[in-house]
Design a protein around this motif. Structure first.
Motif: not given
Length: 297
Positions: A138-149
């Motif tokens: 989950l940590k790795e997936v969340m790290a892909t999320v850009p600002n505003g997404k």
């Protein structure tokens, strides 16, 4: 039964979280005349949510699929999450690894360690160019999320995941309004609402009854939304449902509980356009670029 103070706090938190999530997008719904969030019809189009990432083209629930979703301009990604035997939150849809790691012995996710799961190739089954893809955390997936997404975190197990989830969400760099928890399990929804400040959507599919109707009924859906204090309703969308179960009266009844309508999994442009007319807040799709382009026409 909850105390009056606790109930009032839960209701207030629900509307605060719901407003803050949609407000971070330019096409968010405005407040209505009474000052409450308008969970009705968005001004332009719903959020486009990439189902397990851009999983039409890339292997589902992998970093490649999630990164491709951002390239395809998804507003949010959706992923499925379990707790491994040693307490890591891992991204996988099925209870076992058999389908997405067909060349390896099947592991039951809840009984396997993260190290065991990490060794599996979950990309080659989709296409050889994705060979070597591993199960992300989950940590790795969340790290892909850009600002505003945003990210829709589907819990595939039970409430045992929630303490670890709460800790990881508090420690991540995402803002609360970027996070939505979704689950079929009503108890998970209820406990998540009690312990965390995020939007939490209750999910449901449908079964055709011998009498000709569909189950669950609209009254049982609204009762469940109220009892769990969910902030949204994630509904299955398939042939035969739109216009029969999913009609204007059904959607209005759901919105009457304070919940927005969220649909999955829609890869048909015509169906997506029907959901826009019904005022859906989000559309989850395997093909984010295709659905966005279709709705822009």
């Amino acid at each position: 039964m909850k105390s009056t103070d606790t109930t009032l706090f839960a209701v207030a938190a629900r509307f605060a979280a719901a407003f803050s999530f949609v407000a971070c997008f330019s096409f968010a719904s405005p407040k209505d005349a009474s000052g409450n969030e308008n969970t009705g019809r968005p001004q332009t189009m719903p959020l486009i949510v990439a189902h397990r990432g851009a999983s039409h083209s890339a292997p589902e629930n992998t970093l490649s699929a999630f990164n491709l979703a951002w390239e395809e301009n998804a507003d949010a990604i959706e992923g499925d999450f379990y707790l491994s035997s040693d307490g890591e939150i891992v991204c996988l849809h099925d209870k076992t690894t058999a389908r997405t790691a067909p060349g390896s012995p099947s592991l039951k996710v809840s009984e396997a360690s993260f190290a065991q799961l990490r060794k599996l190739d979950v990309g080659a089954w989709k296409n050889e160019r994705y060979a070597g893809e591993s199960i992300p955390t989950l940590k790795e997936v969340m790290a892909t999320v850009p600002n505003g997404k945003g990210i829709f975190i589907e819990i595939k197990c039970g409430p045992e995941i929630l303490p670890t989830l709460k800790k990881q969400l508090e420690e991540c760099s995402l803002k609360p309004e970027q996070i939505t928890i979704i689950c079929f399990n009503a108890e998970v929804v209820r406990q998540a609402r009690q312990t965390m400040p995020y939007e939490v959507n209750w999910l449901s599919s449908y079964k055709k009854q011998l009498t000709g109707g569909w189950k669950p009924s609209v009254s049982s859906v609204t009762d469940q939304l109220k009892s769990t204090h969910a902030t949204g309703f994630g509904t299955q969308v398939k042939a035969g449902l739109v216009g029969s179960v999913l009609n204007e009266a059904f959607c209005d009844a759901v919105r009457g509980t304070g919940c927005g309508m969220h649909g999955w999994t829609i890869d048909d442009a015509a169906v997506a356009k029907q959901l826009v007319e019904l005022g859906f807040v989000s559309i989850t799709t395997n093909r984010p670029a295709y659905i966005r382009d279709a709705l822009a026409d």
